[in-house]
Design an enzyme around this catalytic site. Structure first.
Site, PDB file in Angstrom:
ATOM      1  N   ASP A   6    -123.055  19.913  17.212  1.00  0.00           N
ATOM      2  CA  ASP A   6    -123.886  20.446  18.303  1.00  0.00           C
ATOM      3  C   ASP A   6    -124.354  19.252  19.116  1.00  0.00           C
ATOM      4  O   ASP A   6    -125.251  18.512  18.696  1.00  0.00           O
ATOM      5  CB  ASP A   6    -125.072  21.217  17.720  1.00  0.00           C
ATOM      6  CG  ASP A   6    -126.116  21.602  18.773  1.00  0.00           C
ATOM      7  OD1 ASP A   6    -125.805  21.520  19.984  1.00  0.00           O
ATOM      8  OD2 ASP A   6    -127.241  21.976  18.380  1.00  0.00           O
ATOM      9  N   ASP A 168    -130.257  31.838  23.894  1.00  0.00           N
ATOM     10  CA  ASP A 168    -130.210  30.434  23.471  1.00  0.00           C
ATOM     11  C   ASP A 168    -130.872  29.547  24.524  1.00  0.00           C
ATOM     12  O   ASP A 168    -130.265  29.218  25.549  1.00  0.00           O
ATOM     13  CB  ASP A 168    -128.739  30.023  23.257  1.00  0.00           C
ATOM     14  CG  ASP A 168    -128.586  28.584  22.777  1.00  0.00           C
ATOM     15  OD1 ASP A 168    -129.614  27.910  22.576  1.00  0.00           O
ATOM     16  OD2 ASP A 168    -127.445  28.130  22.598  1.00  0.00           O
TER      17      ASP A 168
END
Length: 566
Positions: A6, A168
């Site tokens: 990520d 998100d």
């Protein structure tokens, strides 16, 4: 070894799929989150992670953060005497994560699945891929962040599940995805987002709010060191407001302490314009997916900025229900990337899981249109693969010449949503010769075929002459090897069939045509309308739409013809 990464605006993380589960890998100081920060020490050494982040407030000229927001641009960032591109800085973070993973795993890490915001365009994705290559990683796949979060959320739920929404909100970007789980497939129905909205923006709002309480600092409000001090204080205050109200906003400037109290109500009022911007991507994702908010099974929160009570209240008001915060907001994306890494490595524990994703931006060509007065309007965008089309996908549209005796037709290939192509991202150009004829007499079929790794094939065909031209678009600086490219192109080749030529669709059309000849009166008219509706669906070339209309046509024909055909 392949890992999932990520690559975040504020923090980054690396995880691995092993022993049947995704596991976060700690860095050299034992944390699973590594600040996405790069700095230079007083001695000239390059610092990455927490060592760089700790110097941001005191040495802003020697520290870079939030550079993910500039990736894919030509912007250069000055850090001391060094000049970096955003992808160079991202590569330094990726290299640090790679080193941490190798130390923890005890073996070399040569490949990675790297996550990107769903709304990253082609330039931003290619720059991210290049950053991975600079860091010494083979980038197996770029995975959309909300898709990764959906994998982390749905990996233990093999049963079918109605569409749910992944909300998100990270440090620098905001993404929304509509996801559905059925028959072991995790399918993304639609994605939308805002690449310039995240926790960093809320910090800026909070810093500006507090600055109004310190009139002595008004004259130096734009001093870079002061600004970084206040951003650091804003982040501490924002986190404190998550658990208490009011919260202290405090820092020390030139040896003098400054402190004020900020209430949640004041912060929410000041952040109102940012909260309002959360609504549009949500509406776009629902509209593009055809899903009504009331039918969503749940709303899943991901990203550190979703911890803010004002964001959770906004989401609750938006959907009329409490969101699901069971997934760790800071870990979900990295864990999902590790799941995808396991899928790429063909781990036996993941054999029952398949993942589909969508095209984040519309792909199309430049065309010329005529108004009612016959005036030409060039450089108009003509979509071929619409945003949120499930990929891999292949679509074809027909275009015709616009000038008498035209000798060639040239297409500019673009990505974006604007009507004027100048506002979109140009990916390439391809042309094909045509025989000289009066305007509009010669047609060119333009087919786009697009896969999950960003490979785009553009095929031009002139039916009158049989002449074909092809353009293959991928990142030249990160070209896949010949074997991999051949495999990806072979997979796309199987999609290059117009839906009307598919055997199942052709059979239904043939059956409907036979029924039209057999019946009379109102039944014949009804069958004619069914044929028109199905042909319209075939021209739209949306597999989900086609399957739905085909089932409806078959059911209507079954009812007309009786049990003999059931």
């Amino acid at each position: 070894m392949i890992v999932g990464i990520d690559l975040g605006t504020t923090n980054s993380a690396v995880a691995v799929w092993r022993d049947g589960e995704a596991t976060l890998i700690p860095n050299s100081i034992g944390d699973v989150l590594t600040p996405s920060a790069v700095g230079v020490s007083d001695e000239g050494a390059v610092l990455v992670g927490m060592a760089a982040r700790e110097r941001r407030a005191t040495h802003p000229a020697l520290t870079a953060t939030a550079f993910k927001r500039q990736i894919g641009t030509q912007q250069k960032l000055q850090i001391g005497q060094h000049l970096f591109s955003p992808e160079d800085l991202s590569a330094l973070v990726l290299r640090a994560l790679k080193a941490d993973a190798e130390e923890w795993l005890g073996e070399p890490v040569d490949s990675a699945v790297i996550t990107v915001p769903a709304y990253f365009n082609d330039r931003q994705r290619k720059a991210t891929r290049r950053a991975g290559e600079i860091a010494g990683l083979k980038v197996e796949r770029l995975l959309n962040e909300p898709t990764a979060a959906a994998l982390a959320h749905g990996i233990h739920e093999k049963e079918d599940k109605n569409p749910f929404l992944v909300f998100d909100l990270g440090g620098g970007t905001f993404d929304v995805s509509i996801v559905e789980i059925f028959e072991g497939i995790i399918e993304v129905r639609a994605s939308a987002g805002d690449n310039r909205l995240g926790g960093e923006d809320f910090n800026d709002v909070l810093a500006d709010l507090a600055l109004g309480q310190f009139p002595a600092l008004a004259g130096i409000a734009h001093d870079s060191r002061l600004r970084e001090m206040m951003r650091a204080a804003a982040e501490r205050c924002r986190r404190a407001l998550t658990t208490g109200d009011p919260a202290a906003f405090s820092f020390v400037w030139e040896g003098q302490p400054f402190e004020t109290a900020v209430t949640a109500a004041d912060f929410e009022a000041a952040a109102g314009p940012l909260v309002a911007r959360l609504r549009d991507p949500v509406l776009r994702s629902l509209r593009d997916s055809g899903v009504v908010s009331e039918t969503l099974s749940e709303v899943v929160l991901v990203g550190g900025a979703t911890r803010m009570p004002l964001v959770r209240r906004a989401v609750t008001r938006m959907f009329g229900r409490f969101p699901d915060a069971s997934v760790h907001p800071d870990h979900a994306v990295a864990l999902g990337a590790a799941v995808q890494a396991g899928l790429r490595a063909r781990d036996a524990a993941l054999n029952e899981i398949r993942l589909t994703d969508v095209c984040p931006f519309t792909l199309g060509v430049d065309t010329t249109e005529f108004d009612s007065n016959g005036r030409m309007h060039p450089d108009v965008f003509a979509p071929i693969i619409e945003r949120n089309t499930v990929i891999p996908a292949s679509r074809v549209h027909a275009f015709s010449t616009v000038h008498d005796n035209q000798k060639a037709v040239q297409f500019g290939i673009y990505q974006g949503e604007a009507r004027n192509v100048a506002s979109n991202v140009k990916l390439g150009t391809v042309s094909v010769p045509v025989p000289p004829r009066p305007a509009g007499r010669i047609h060119v079929d333009c087919r786009f075929s697009y896969d999950t790794s960003g490979l785009l094939e553009v095929d031009l065909t002139v039916p009158e002459t049989g002449m074909t031209k092809q353009l293959v678009i991928h990142d030249d600086e990160d070209a896949p090897d010949e074997a991999e490219l051949a495999a990806r192109r072979a997979a796309l080749a199987g999609l290059k069939v117009h839906p009307r030529d598919d055997a199942a669709n052709a059979a239904v059309l043939a059956r409907a045509a036979r029924c039209y000849e057999f019946f009379l009166g109102e039944r014949r008219d009804h069958i004619g309308q069914l044929i028109l509706a199905f042909e319209a669906a075939l021209e739209r070339q949306d597999p989900r739409d086609i399957a739905h209309v085909r089932r409806e046509v078959e059911e209507r024909l079954n009812a007309l013809e009786g049990e003999r055909f059931l």
